[in-house]
Motif scaffolding. Structure first.
Motif, PDB file in Angstrom:
ATOM      1  N   ASP A   1       8.502  -4.580   0.818  1.00 56.57           N
ATOM      2  CA  ASP A   1       8.267  -3.482   1.768  1.00 56.57           C
ATOM      3  C   ASP A   1       6.958  -2.754   1.452  1.00 56.57           C
ATOM      4  N   PRO A   2       6.355  -2.094   2.456  1.00 57.79           N
ATOM      5  CA  PRO A   2       5.096  -1.363   2.235  1.00 57.79           C
ATOM      6  C   PRO A   2       5.288   0.142   2.004  1.00 57.79           C
ATOM      7  N   GLU A   3       6.524   0.587   1.817  1.00 58.23           N
ATOM      8  CA  GLU A   3       6.806   2.032   1.789  1.00 58.23           C
ATOM      9  C   GLU A   3       6.313   2.715   0.518  1.00 58.23           C
ATOM     10  N   LYS A   4       6.051   3.996   0.645  1.00 59.58           N
ATOM     11  CA  LYS A   4       5.668   4.832  -0.498  1.00 59.58           C
ATOM     12  C   LYS A   4       6.865   5.647  -0.994  1.00 59.58           C
ATOM     13  N   VAL A   5       8.003   5.514  -0.313  1.00 54.77           N
ATOM     14  CA  VAL A   5       9.221   6.257  -0.642  1.00 54.77           C
ATOM     15  C   VAL A   5      10.370   5.273  -0.819  1.00 54.77           C
ATOM     16  N   GLY A   6      11.529   5.791  -1.234  1.00 54.59           N
ATOM     17  CA  GLY A   6      12.684   4.943  -1.499  1.00 54.59           C
ATOM     18  C   GLY A   6      13.263   4.295  -0.253  1.00 54.59           C
ATOM     19  N   CYS A   7      13.601   3.018  -0.385  1.00 57.09           N
ATOM     20  CA  CYS A   7      14.254   2.315   0.724  1.00 57.09           C
ATOM     21  C   CYS A   7      15.324   1.378   0.176  1.00 57.09           C
ATOM     22  N   GLU A   8      16.256   1.003   1.043  1.00 55.42           N
ATOM     23  CA  GLU A   8      17.396   0.179   0.657  1.00 55.42           C
ATOM     24  C   GLU A   8      17.959  -0.521   1.889  1.00 55.42           C
ATOM     25  N   ALA A   9      19.038  -1.267   1.707  1.00 52.50           N
ATOM     26  CA  ALA A   9      19.776  -1.929   2.783  1.00 52.50           C
ATOM     27  C   ALA A   9      18.918  -2.878   3.625  1.00 52.50           C
ATOM     28  N   PRO A  10      18.248  -3.848   3.000  1.00 52.95           N
ATOM     29  CA  PRO A  10      17.424  -4.777   3.791  1.00 52.95           C
ATOM     30  C   PRO A  10      18.265  -5.756   4.599  1.00 52.95           C
ATOM     31  N   THR A  11      17.761  -6.105   5.757  1.00 48.17           N
ATOM     32  CA  THR A  11      18.331  -7.159   6.602  1.00 48.17           C
ATOM     33  C   THR A  11      17.156  -7.925   7.186  1.00 48.17           C
TER      34      THR A  11
END
Length: 175
Positions: A145-155
Motif C-alpha cells: 500500500d502507498p499509505e502514510k497511516v495505518g491500514c488493514e483488512a486487504p482484499t
C-alpha cells in the motif's frame, strides 16, 4: 471480562445460502471447537477459499492464544459448513515473530498470494506468495500500500475482462 486484553471475540458466524435469498447460520465458537483452542484470546477476520487439491472449503482467520501474538490460522470446514473438521494450524510465520492479521488469499496463475496487514513497523499491507494454498508462504518484503497511516483488512480482486487486479483496504487512522 477482557481476560486477554482487548477484544475477546472467540466466535465466528458462518452463513450459507443456496440462492443468496434464504440463509442459514451457525455460531462457531472457535475456543470450544477443539480442546487445544480453549485459551484463545480472539478469533476474527474469517475468509474462505476452495482448496481444489483437498476438494474442501478452507477457512482462515486471525487468532491469538492468550495474550500472545496475532497471526493467521487455517482449517477445513465440514460439508454442511457448520464446523471445522481440522484443528487450525498456522499458515505463515512472519520473520522475527512479528504480528500480522487480516489475510486475503487469491490464486493468480499458479501462485497463491496472501495479502495481510503487517505489524512490522506500523500497520501496512504486505504479501507472501506460495505454490501451495496453506504452506510454504515466502514473504515479499516490500510494502504493497502507498499509505502514510495505518491500514488493514486487504482484499484483492480481478477486474472483469482485464489482466488487472484491484487492492482495497481499510484506512483506520488519519494521523
Amino acid at each position: 471480562e477482557e481476560e486477554h486484553g482487548w477484544g475477546n471475540n472467540r466466535g465466528l458466524v458462518l452463513m450459507k445460502s443456496p440462492d443468496l435469498i434464504h440463509w442459514s447460520h451457525t455460531v462457531l465458537r472457535v475456543d470450544q471447537a477443539f480442546p487445544e483452542l480453549s485459551d484463545i484470546g480472539c478469533a476474527w477476520a474469517p475468509e474462505l477459499i476452495y482448496d481444489e487439491k483437498e476438494n474442501k472449503t478452507m477457512i482462515y482467520f486471525t487468532m491469538h492464544f492468550g495474550a500472545g501474538k496475532n497471526k493467521v490460522y487455517y482449517a477445513y470446514m465440514n460439508k454442511d459448513f457448520t464446523k471445522m473438521e481440522t484443528l487450525p494450524k498456522s499458515i505463515f510465520e512472519y520473520p522475527e515473530g512479528k504480528e500480522y492479521i487480516d489475510a486475503d488469499i487469491t490464486k493468480i496463475g499458479n501462485k497463491y498470494h496472501m495479502l495481510f496487514a503487517s505489524h512490522n513497523g506500523g500497520a501496512h499491507i504486505e504479501q507472501a506468495i506460495s505454490d501451495s494454498i496453506n504452506t510454504n508462504y515466502q514473504l515479499d518484503p516490500k510494502r504493497v500500500d502507498p499509505e502514510k497511516v495505518g491500514c488493514e483488512a486487504p482484499t484483492i480482486y480481478k477486474r472483469i475482462g482485464e489482466e488487472k487486479w484491484v487492492l482495497i483496504y481499510d484506512i483506520y487512522r488519519i494521523d
